[in-house]
Scaffold this motif. Structure first.
Motif, PDB file in Angstrom:
ATOM      1  N   ALA A   1      -0.083  19.703  33.603  1.00 44.96           N
ATOM      2  CA  ALA A   1      -0.573  19.818  32.231  1.00 44.96           C
ATOM      3  C   ALA A   1      -1.520  18.687  31.890  1.00 44.96           C
ATOM      4  N   SER A   2      -2.516  19.005  31.069  1.00 50.02           N
ATOM      5  CA  SER A   2      -3.440  17.967  30.600  1.00 50.02           C
ATOM      6  C   SER A   2      -2.802  17.116  29.518  1.00 50.02           C
ATOM      7  N   SER A   3      -1.852  17.704  28.788  1.00 48.83           N
ATOM      8  CA  SER A   3      -1.079  16.977  27.778  1.00 48.83           C
ATOM      9  C   SER A   3       0.289  17.620  27.671  1.00 48.83           C
ATOM     10  N   TYR A   4       1.278  16.829  27.303  1.00 46.21           N
ATOM     11  CA  TYR A   4       2.596  17.400  27.069  1.00 46.21           C
ATOM     12  C   TYR A   4       3.402  16.489  26.155  1.00 46.21           C
ATOM     13  N   VAL A   5       4.428  17.084  25.550  1.00 53.76           N
ATOM     14  CA  VAL A   5       5.391  16.326  24.758  1.00 53.76           C
ATOM     15  C   VAL A   5       6.782  16.808  25.142  1.00 53.76           C
ATOM     16  N   LEU A   6       7.692  15.861  25.367  1.00 54.95           N
ATOM     17  CA  LEU A   6       9.081  16.159  25.681  1.00 54.95           C
ATOM     18  C   LEU A   6       9.959  15.505  24.617  1.00 54.95           C
ATOM     19  N   GLN A   7      10.966  16.233  24.165  1.00 54.39           N
ATOM     20  CA  GLN A   7      11.939  15.671  23.227  1.00 54.39           C
ATOM     21  C   GLN A   7      13.323  16.032  23.756  1.00 54.39           C
ATOM     22  N   ARG A   8      14.100  14.996  24.105  1.00 55.09           N
ATOM     23  CA  ARG A   8      15.379  15.216  24.777  1.00 55.09           C
ATOM     24  C   ARG A   8      16.507  14.514  24.034  1.00 55.09           C
ATOM     25  N   ASN A   9      17.655  15.185  23.984  1.00 52.29           N
ATOM     26  CA  ASN A   9      18.807  14.691  23.245  1.00 52.29           C
ATOM     27  C   ASN A   9      20.060  14.844  24.105  1.00 52.29           C
ATOM     28  N   GLU A  10      20.907  13.818  24.045  1.00 51.79           N
ATOM     29  CA  GLU A  10      22.124  13.836  24.861  1.00 51.79           C
ATOM     30  C   GLU A  10      23.263  13.192  24.086  1.00 51.79           C
ATOM     31  N   PHE A  11      24.370  13.907  24.007  1.00 49.31           N
ATOM     32  CA  PHE A  11      25.584  13.394  23.366  1.00 49.31           C
ATOM     33  C   PHE A  11      26.671  13.325  24.426  1.00 49.31           C
ATOM     34  N   LYS A  12      27.298  12.141  24.587  1.00 47.29           N
ATOM     35  CA  LYS A  12      28.233  11.976  25.698  1.00 47.29           C
ATOM     36  C   LYS A  12      29.424  11.132  25.290  1.00 47.29           C
ATOM     37  N   HIS A  13      30.449  11.220  26.131  1.00 52.03           N
ATOM     38  CA  HIS A  13      31.694  10.499  25.908  1.00 52.03           C
ATOM     39  C   HIS A  13      32.156   9.888  27.223  1.00 52.03           C
ATOM     40  N   GLN A  14      32.517   8.612  27.170  1.00 54.61           N
ATOM     41  CA  GLN A  14      33.031   7.968  28.380  1.00 54.61           C
ATOM     42  C   GLN A  14      34.436   8.480  28.659  1.00 54.61           C
ATOM     43  N   LEU A  15      34.578   9.164  29.785  1.00 53.55           N
ATOM     44  CA  LEU A  15      35.852   9.752  30.168  1.00 53.55           C
ATOM     45  C   LEU A  15      36.702   8.805  30.994  1.00 53.55           C
ATOM     46  N   PHE A  16      36.011   7.922  31.731  1.00 60.28           N
ATOM     47  CA  PHE A  16      36.743   7.060  32.662  1.00 60.28           C
ATOM     48  C   PHE A  16      35.923   5.812  32.919  1.00 60.28           C
ATOM     49  N   GLY A  17      36.590   4.681  33.025  1.00 62.11           N
ATOM     50  CA  GLY A  17      35.928   3.439  33.371  1.00 62.11           C
ATOM     51  C   GLY A  17      36.905   2.442  33.956  1.00 62.11           C
ATOM     52  N   ARG A  18      36.653   2.044  35.182  1.00 67.60           N
ATOM     53  CA  ARG A  18      37.586   1.131  35.834  1.00 67.60           C
ATOM     54  C   ARG A  18      36.886   0.383  36.965  1.00 67.60           C
ATOM     55  N   LYS A  19      37.347  -0.836  37.224  1.00 67.30           N
ATOM     56  CA  LYS A  19      36.854  -1.632  38.336  1.00 67.30           C
ATOM     57  C   LYS A  19      37.972  -1.805  39.358  1.00 67.30           C
ATOM     58  N   TYR A  20      37.648  -1.520  40.616  1.00 64.84           N
ATOM     59  CA  TYR A  20      38.634  -1.601  41.684  1.00 64.84           C
ATOM     60  C   TYR A  20      38.361  -2.815  42.562  1.00 64.84           C
ATOM     61  N   ASN A  21      39.426  -3.503  42.923  1.00 62.86           N
ATOM     62  CA  ASN A  21      39.341  -4.631  43.850  1.00 62.86           C
ATOM     63  C   ASN A  21      39.465  -4.097  45.266  1.00 62.86           C
ATOM     64  N   VAL A  22      38.359  -4.186  46.029  1.00 58.82           N
ATOM     65  CA  VAL A  22      38.354  -3.669  47.406  1.00 58.82           C
ATOM     66  C   VAL A  22      38.168  -4.814  48.401  1.00 58.82           C
ATOM     67  N   SER A  23      38.625  -6.007  48.020  1.00 58.61           N
ATOM     68  CA  SER A  23      38.425  -7.188  48.857  1.00 58.61           C
ATOM     69  C   SER A  23      39.100  -7.074  50.218  1.00 58.61           C
ATOM     70  N   LYS A  24      40.183  -6.299  50.298  1.00 59.50           N
ATOM     71  CA  LYS A  24      40.864  -6.156  51.588  1.00 59.50           C
ATOM     72  C   LYS A  24      40.022  -5.391  52.601  1.00 59.50           C
ATOM     73  N   ALA A  25      39.167  -4.507  52.110  1.00 59.69           N
ATOM     74  CA  ALA A  25      38.336  -3.708  53.002  1.00 59.69           C
ATOM     75  C   ALA A  25      36.897  -4.205  53.077  1.00 59.69           C
ATOM     76  N   MET A  26      36.479  -5.056  52.120  1.00 56.78           N
ATOM     77  CA  MET A  26      35.093  -5.514  52.050  1.00 56.78           C
ATOM     78  C   MET A  26      35.036  -7.039  52.142  1.00 56.78           C
ATOM     79  N   PRO A  27      34.510  -7.584  53.242  1.00 57.04           N
ATOM     80  CA  PRO A  27      34.461  -9.041  53.407  1.00 57.04           C
ATOM     81  C   PRO A  27      33.376  -9.722  52.572  1.00 57.04           C
TER      82      PRO A  27
END
Length: 479
Positions: free
Chosen positions: A375-401
């Motif tokens: 296209a020689s010109s365009y316009v996009l308008q985007r909308n997103e509504f979201k919810h955090q379902l899960f969030g966690r940090k794992y300690n993998v030091s035993k497997a990752m040096p």
């Protein structure tokens, strides 16, 4: 009036209790008076084993020996933490007050540095996205590029990026990239240098019904290109960035391509070269540049393609505007609103190679991932509504040096979205005609998966205005 009723002994206990409770509240507010002034005595930084201290202090709005109202410091710390994290140098940033005594306090900044040297193997598709490759190219493994991308982040401890790209396979690419964010003591001016070589025996020669058609050869290189650019950046404030750039492009194609598409470089040419000159301004106040949930981002730019030094028909302007607002609500709900506009003038750059399109990287309309909309010109308008379902940090030091990878974060967002857009087609061009000069829209639902270093996977089920329903997978944050 019988005053004895008011001050009868049976009421005295209640008055004492209420008075004592009120006194406690008063003392509490007195101790945390919002007008209380705190003087910053010292600023300590821990964990920056490689990063120069000035790269961190550059992002601070507080200074030693200065005084601030207590209630303002929390907000100042939060945004300073965001700015330091957005340098992409650290896994975690903590800013806190310590050693508070008689109106004076020290500030402690603790950072956890990321791993900076990545000798990363290249295994990437030549197509626009995974979905284009899977559906339009029948997931042909011969279309995979491979090689080595060697990236040194935080080069010399100054947040410089040095990258060497060595790729072969479907396309051969050699690229040297060096970004210096600051070249002056005030840390306001920077430079970016890039030099690339590209060649391919398989190139998109035409577009039919919004899908690129490739030409291929076993022996002959069908397209070869050299490009070089130099950019100057200027950071006028914490959130304001200016960039001026100049570049040069030289493209050569085989006679085969010129025969298939005489307009590939215009008028059956087999060579095209031109200079570019551009300027952009951006305002970037996002809490996380890789996957933001708060703040805003604005960018406007204009560039001149072809400076009249070569007689090959390349002579046009490109203007771009992008605005995004990120809003956070209670209980981990978020809203994103985005507008993206592009326009070329004059409307016809006169060669297929210089056409602009919806469908690359973040300039996409969800639900149309399989289509390229030139296209020689365009316009996009985007909308997103979201919810955090899960969030966690794992300690993998035993497997990752390696210390920098011993914490593995996983965050998942569920989302719904509605996108809409309009594209103006190029004059006398039918390749993208089915989806130009008409209102486009899509709606859908999906999941975003964010892992280490904010790497994002998008899983989306979309339905578009053409009554098509598709499931798409993308490896890139859209906003």
């Amino acid at each position: 009036m019988n005053l004895g009723v008011i001050i009868a002994p049976k009421h005295i206990k209640n008055f004492i209790t209420i008075g004592f409770f009120s006194l406690q509240i008063f003392c509490c507010f007195a101790q945390n008076d919002s007008t209380e002034i705190l003087k910053i005595n010292n600023i300590f930084i821990e964990g920056n084993f490689k990063t120069k201290e000035q790269i961190i202090t550059r992002e601070l709005s507080i200074e030693k020996e200065e005084s601030y109202q207590r209630y303002k410091l929390d907000s100042m710390f939060e945004w300073a933490r965001n700015r330091i994290y957005n340098t992409n140098l650290f896994n975690e940033v903590i800013i806190e007050m310590v050693n508070e005594n008689q109106g004076q306090v020290d500030v402690k900044i603790t950072v956890d540095e990321r791993w900076y040297l990545y000798p990363f193997p290249i295994f990437r598709l030549t197509d626009r996205n995974f979905n284009d490759w899977w559906v339009n190219r029948d997931h042909d493994l011969s279309r995979v590029n491979y090689g080595l991308k060697l990236t040194q982040f935080n080069f010399r401890g100054r947040n410089e990026i040095l990258r060497l790209w060595l790729q072969t396979g479907f396309e051969t690419v050699l690229n040297l990239f060096y970004q210096i964010p600051y070249i002056d003591r005030q840390q306001k001016h920077g430079l970016l240098i890039s030099s690339s070589y590209f060649e391919a025996k398989n190139v998109p020669a035409t577009t039919v019904d919004n899908v690129r058609r490739f030409a291929s050869s076993r022996e002959e290189v069908l397209r070869r290109a050299y490009s070089n650019s130099l950019s100057h950046s200027y950071r006028s404030s914490f959130y304001s960035f200016h960039r001026t750039s100049i570049g040069h492009v030289n493209v050569n194609i085989a006679d085969t391509i010129a025969l298939i598409n005489p307009n590939y470089l215009g008028e059956s040419r087999t060579e095209q070269q031109y200079f570019t000159l551009g300027y952009s301004y951006s305002w970037d106040k996002r809490n996380n540049v890789n996957y933001p949930t708060q703040g805003e981002w604005f960018r406007a730019g204009i560039s001149k393609v072809g400076l009249g030094l070569y007689d090959n028909g390349v002579d046009y302007w490109v203007a771009r505007l992008r605005m995004t607002k990120y809003s956070e609500f209670k209980d981990n709900f978020f809203l994103v609103n985005n507008v993206s506009i592009m326009s070329t003038f004059p409307a016809d750059p006169r060669s297929y190679f210089n056409y602009h399109a919806i469908g690359f990287r973040k300039e996409v309309l969800r639900g149309y991932d399989l289509k390229l909309i030139e296209a020689s010109s365009y316009v996009l308008q985007r909308n997103e509504f979201k919810h955090q379902l899960f969030g966690r940090k794992y300690n993998v030091s035993k497997a990752m040096p390696i210390r920098q990878f011993q914490t593995f974060p996983i965050t998942i967002y569920g989302k719904i979205y509605f996108d809409q857009g309009y594209a103006i087609g190029y004059p006398n061009y039918e390749g993208s005609a089915p989806l130009t000069d008409k209102y486009l829209y899509s709606l859908g639902t999906g999941l975003d998966l964010i892992v280490v270093n904010d790497l994002t996977f998008r899983f989306e089920l979309s339905r578009n205005a053409e009554d098509e329903t598709h499931f798409f997978i993308n490896l890139l944050s859209l906003f």
